[in-house]
Design a protein around this motif. Structure first.
Motif, mmCIF file in Angstrom:
data_model
loop_
_atom_site.group_PDB
_atom_site.id
_atom_site.type_symbol
_atom_site.label_atom_id
_atom_site.label_comp_id
_atom_site.label_asym_id
_atom_site.label_seq_id
_atom_site.Cartn_x
_atom_site.Cartn_y
_atom_site.Cartn_z
ATOM 1 N N VAL A 187 0.854 -1.188 0.000
ATOM 2 C CA VAL A 187 0.000 0.000 0.000
ATOM 3 C C VAL A 187 0.890 1.238 0.000
ATOM 4 O O VAL A 187 1.632 1.484 0.957
ATOM 5 C CB VAL A 187 -0.930 0.027 1.236
ATOM 6 N N SER A 188 0.839 2.015 -1.064
ATOM 7 C CA SER A 188 1.691 3.198 -1.183
ATOM 8 C C SER A 188 1.336 4.248 -0.138
ATOM 9 O O SER A 188 0.161 4.488 0.152
ATOM 10 C CB SER A 188 1.560 3.807 -2.574
ATOM 11 N N ALA A 189 2.357 4.881 0.430
ATOM 12 C CA ALA A 189 2.137 5.980 1.373
ATOM 13 C C ALA A 189 1.616 7.192 0.610
ATOM 14 O O ALA A 189 1.996 7.422 -0.534
ATOM 15 C CB ALA A 189 3.443 6.319 2.078
ATOM 16 N N SER A 190 0.754 7.961 1.252
ATOM 17 C CA SER A 190 0.215 9.150 0.601
ATOM 18 C C SER A 190 1.254 10.269 0.583
ATOM 19 O O SER A 190 2.222 10.253 1.357
ATOM 20 C CB SER A 190 -1.041 9.631 1.331
ATOM 21 N N PHE A 191 1.034 11.232 -0.277
ATOM 22 C CA PHE A 191 1.941 12.379 -0.377
ATOM 23 C C PHE A 191 1.988 13.127 0.946
ATOM 24 O O PHE A 191 3.048 13.577 1.391
ATOM 25 C CB PHE A 191 1.469 13.306 -1.497
ATOM 26 N N ASP A 233 12.211 16.311 -8.277
ATOM 27 C CA ASP A 233 12.073 14.874 -8.028
ATOM 28 C C ASP A 233 10.787 14.579 -7.260
ATOM 29 O O ASP A 233 10.054 13.634 -7.590
ATOM 30 C CB ASP A 233 13.296 14.399 -7.233
ATOM 31 N N VAL A 234 10.474 15.401 -6.261
ATOM 32 C CA VAL A 234 9.291 15.192 -5.424
ATOM 33 C C VAL A 234 8.001 15.291 -6.237
ATOM 34 O O VAL A 234 7.039 14.544 -6.006
ATOM 35 C CB VAL A 234 9.266 16.208 -4.264
ATOM 36 N N LEU A 235 7.964 16.198 -7.186
ATOM 37 C CA LEU A 235 6.753 16.406 -7.972
ATOM 38 C C LEU A 235 6.300 15.146 -8.714
ATOM 39 O O LEU A 235 5.109 14.975 -8.983
ATOM 40 C CB LEU A 235 6.966 17.552 -8.969
ATOM 41 N N PHE A 236 7.240 14.272 -9.027
ATOM 42 C CA PHE A 236 6.881 13.035 -9.714
ATOM 43 C C PHE A 236 5.928 12.193 -8.874
ATOM 44 O O PHE A 236 5.100 11.452 -9.417
ATOM 45 C CB PHE A 236 8.142 12.217 -10.021
ATOM 46 N N ALA A 237 6.045 12.290 -7.532
ATOM 47 C CA ALA A 237 5.203 11.478 -6.649
ATOM 48 C C ALA A 237 3.729 11.832 -6.779
ATOM 49 O O ALA A 237 2.860 11.040 -6.416
ATOM 50 C CB ALA A 237 5.657 11.642 -5.200
ATOM 51 N N SER A 249 2.924 6.586 -6.394
ATOM 52 C CA SER A 249 3.415 7.751 -5.633
ATOM 53 C C SER A 249 4.926 7.709 -5.460
ATOM 54 O O SER A 249 5.451 8.011 -4.376
ATOM 55 C CB SER A 249 2.731 7.821 -4.261
ATOM 56 N N GLN A 250 5.638 7.340 -6.516
ATOM 57 C CA GLN A 250 7.090 7.265 -6.463
ATOM 58 C C GLN A 250 7.730 8.539 -7.007
ATOM 59 O O GLN A 250 7.258 9.103 -8.007
ATOM 60 C CB GLN A 250 7.596 6.075 -7.274
ATOM 61 N N ARG A 251 8.810 8.975 -6.362
ATOM 62 C CA ARG A 251 9.602 10.071 -6.885
ATOM 63 C C ARG A 251 10.381 9.560 -8.099
ATOM 64 O O ARG A 251 10.493 8.356 -8.315
ATOM 65 C CB ARG A 251 10.583 10.584 -5.815
ATOM 66 N N ALA A 252 10.943 10.484 -8.877
ATOM 67 C CA ALA A 252 11.687 10.104 -10.072
ATOM 68 C C ALA A 252 12.848 9.172 -9.727
ATOM 69 O O ALA A 252 13.070 8.153 -10.390
ATOM 70 C CB ALA A 252 12.211 11.355 -10.788
ATOM 71 N N PHE A 253 13.585 9.506 -8.682
ATOM 72 C CA PHE A 253 14.747 8.689 -8.322
ATOM 73 C C PHE A 253 14.345 7.418 -7.570
ATOM 74 O O PHE A 253 15.175 6.529 -7.387
ATOM 75 C CB PHE A 253 15.757 9.516 -7.509
ATOM 76 N N THR A 258 12.528 1.570 -5.862
ATOM 77 C CA THR A 258 12.134 1.520 -4.459
ATOM 78 C C THR A 258 10.797 2.225 -4.273
ATOM 79 O O THR A 258 10.365 2.990 -5.134
ATOM 80 C CB THR A 258 13.189 2.194 -3.556
ATOM 81 N N ARG A 259 10.160 1.978 -3.140
ATOM 82 C CA ARG A 259 8.870 2.589 -2.833
ATOM 83 C C ARG A 259 8.792 2.894 -1.339
ATOM 84 O O ARG A 259 9.511 2.295 -0.536
ATOM 85 C CB ARG A 259 7.718 1.631 -3.168
ATOM 86 N N VAL A 260 7.899 3.821 -0.998
ATOM 87 C CA VAL A 260 7.559 4.071 0.400
ATOM 88 C C VAL A 260 6.144 3.553 0.593
ATOM 89 O O VAL A 260 5.218 3.985 -0.103
ATOM 90 C CB VAL A 260 7.629 5.570 0.751
#
Length: 208
Positions: free
Chosen positions: A67-71, A179-183, A189-193, A199-201
């Protein structure tokens, strides 16, 4: 340590630490191995049938959706981490530097400015280093732990040191906000890097 125990530990090494899943899988594997040994099979044959520990661990992880963490959750976790790092630097470096500068009346303005510069640099570098080490060894930072978040590979396994470093490159390359905006626009909800490092949060609570 027996060969069976070593095999089970190798499987567990590829699972997130501190989760009920680890204990459940360890118990299940011990049961499977014990059952086959009782039927007369040799340990080496049983472990060979179970397959590569990494592959087996990832098969277990694939059965439990992440389950992806929210922004917002990630932003709050980052804020907590910033507060922790800045407070640590201020107490460990800033306060001693201030006390030294205060006793030098003639050089007070210069020393105070220099001290502030050191604090800013230490906080910036320390934050990146702290995040890299914490996410690699623990899978979370203080902020992520407080919000119930964890950093994992896309398979759900713990991340490697190289992945942890790549995740933080935007901070050192001064492209963090881009990078953050990609999420905001990626499916998980992954950043560019994070896409680059695979990887994922995710939240500690997983979908069932």
């Amino acid at each position: 340590m027996t060969a069976a125990d070593d095999y089970i530990n190798r499987v567990l090494d590829h699972l997130p630490s501190g989760t009920p899943l680890r204990a459940q899988i360890a118990m299940e594997l011990r049961g499977h191995i014990a059952e086959r040994l009782e039927s007369g099979q040799q340990v080496a044959d049983v472990l060979r049938q179970l397959g590569d520990p990494t592959t087996l661990a990832e098969s277990y992880l694939s059965a439990v959706p992440l389950v992806s963490a929210s922004f917002l959750q990630r932003g709050l976790a980052k804020l907590i981490d910033v507060i922790v790092v800045v407070a640590t630097v201020l107490v460990g470096i800033g306060l001693p530097a201030f006390l030294v500068a205060r006793n030098q009346q003639q050089w007070w303005p210069f020393l105070l400015s220099f001290g502030l510069l050191i604090v800013i640099l230490a906080a910036s570098f320390g934050f990146g280093l702290y995040t890299i080490v914490a996410e690699h060894w623990l899978g979370f930072t203080v902020g992520k732990r407080a919000l119930g978040l964890r950093v994992v590979r896309e398979s759900g396994a713990p991340i490697g040191l190289g992945q942890s470093i790549v995740r933080q490159l935007p901070m050192f390359l001064q492209v963090y906000w881009i990078d953050v905006l990609f999420a905001l626009f990626t499916d998980k909800s992954q950043r560019a890097f994070e896409l680059l490092s695979k990887t994922r949060v995710v939240t500690e609570t997983r979908a069932t």
